[in-house]
Write an enzyme that holds these catalytic residues in place. Structure first.
Site, short mmCIF file in Angstrom:
data_model
loop_
_atom_site.label_atom_id
_atom_site.label_comp_id
_atom_site.label_asym_id
_atom_site.label_seq_id
_atom_site.Cartn_x
_atom_site.Cartn_y
_atom_site.Cartn_z
N ARG A 182 0.84 -1.20 0.00
CA ARG A 182 0.00 0.00 0.00
C ARG A 182 0.87 1.25 0.00
O ARG A 182 0.57 2.24 -0.69
CB ARG A 182 -0.94 0.01 1.20
CG ARG A 182 -2.04 -1.05 1.13
CD ARG A 182 -3.02 -0.94 2.27
NE ARG A 182 -3.84 0.26 2.15
CZ ARG A 182 -4.63 0.73 3.11
NH1 ARG A 182 -4.69 0.10 4.28
NH2 ARG A 182 -5.35 1.81 2.91
N CYS A 240 -1.16 5.82 9.18
CA CYS A 240 -1.54 4.54 8.58
C CYS A 240 -2.67 4.81 7.60
O CYS A 240 -2.60 5.77 6.85
CB CYS A 240 -1.95 3.55 9.67
SG CYS A 240 -3.30 4.14 10.71
#
Length: 285
Positions: A182, A240
């Site tokens: 990611r 995050c």
């Protein structure tokens, strides 16, 4: 004060004269809408079996406000958070132990919020519910036996917004706690676009724990973070996807003795604004 507690130590404290308040924060990042599967139900998991005396806390409703421009799990209203904690029995004078289903992310979010709003004694059960060998209780979620008196007072430090995170990526160290793919922008199953904040360093939070979900030894964690640039005197921040797994990385750094701030909006907020730059690939820039 240690930020985590072992199951054996928790059992001992629960049998002592000043047992901690127990919060059950079972939660999972759900892809149910994409897969057609029913979403994870933390309340049902709690009702099926929880630590004796534990009170269920709903991450989506009590540890975050509604998803929107500030991200998928923005900060909760402070007053509403305080009311939820008091309903759960939290008082400033009593220790608190938080646990989840073993991943540690949700418990870390509760730990971070309580610490950021001034509670002096909060720990996470290392390894979560799977680490507990004692009895469980099965019942429907209910209120605490006695309401607490905790009044949250947000801290002056420890919290980053988007602009502060961008600046820290240039002046200090900004760690990206998401999975490496990611960070690199190879996949993005949730947010508008893949990639990372320019200058951020990839530091997947799952590399802070062993196979059983327990944190690595403090010295090993410290060595890891120092190799990523979190050396003495360096300001450190973490983000995050939506401020949940990032809280787990902040917890890991606390175990290692390294203070770090959290960008709660994280990638879900950053990537929703087309004017903000996006970096892809393994290079921070």
């Amino acid at each position: 004060m240690n930020a985590i507690i072992s199951a054996s130590q928790l059992a001992s404290e629960l049998a002592g004269e000043n047992p901690p308040v127990l919060l059950d924060v079972r939660w999972q990042l759900s892809m149910a809408k994409a897969t057609g599967e029913p979403p994870f139900d933390g309340r049902a998991a709690y009702a099926a079996g929880h630590l004796p005396g534990a009170v269920f806390v709903d991450l989506d409703r009590e540890l975050a406000s509604a998803a929107g421009a500030r991200g998928r799990h923005p900060l909760p209203d402070v007053g509403e958070f305080g009311a939820a904690m008091r309903r759960a029995g939290v008082s400033a004078s009593k220790p608190v132990v938080v646990y989840d289903g073993g991943q540690g992310w949700a418990a870390a979010r509760a730990w971070w919020l309580l610490r950021w709003t001034g509670h002096p004694d909060v720990r996470v059960l290392d390894g979560g519910l799977p680490a507990w060998n004692g009895p469980l209780r099965s019942s429907l979620p209910g209120p605490a036996l006695a309401e607490g008196d905790f009044e949250p007072v947000p801290g002056a430090t420890g919290l980053l917004d988007a602009d502060a995170a961008a600046a820290l990526a240039r002046s200090g160290v900004l760690l990206d706690a998401r999975a490496g793919e990611r960070y690199r922008g190879e996949v993005e199953p949730i947010d508008r676009v893949g990639g990372h904040i320019p200058g951020a360093v990839s530091a997947p939070t799952n590399e802070n724990v062993a196979a059983d979900g327990r944190f690595l030894p403090a010295e090993q964690l410290r060595t890891r973070f120092e190799a990523l640039g979190a050396t003495d005197g360096t300001e450190v921040g973490v983000y995050c996807g939506s401020g949940v797994s990032g809280a787990h990385e902040v917890l890991a750094m606390a175990v290692a003795g390294i203070p770090a701030a959290l960008y709660v909006g994280s990638w879900s907020e950053w990537s929703s604004d087309p004017s903000r730059p996006v970096a892809v690939g393994p290079d921070p820039q």
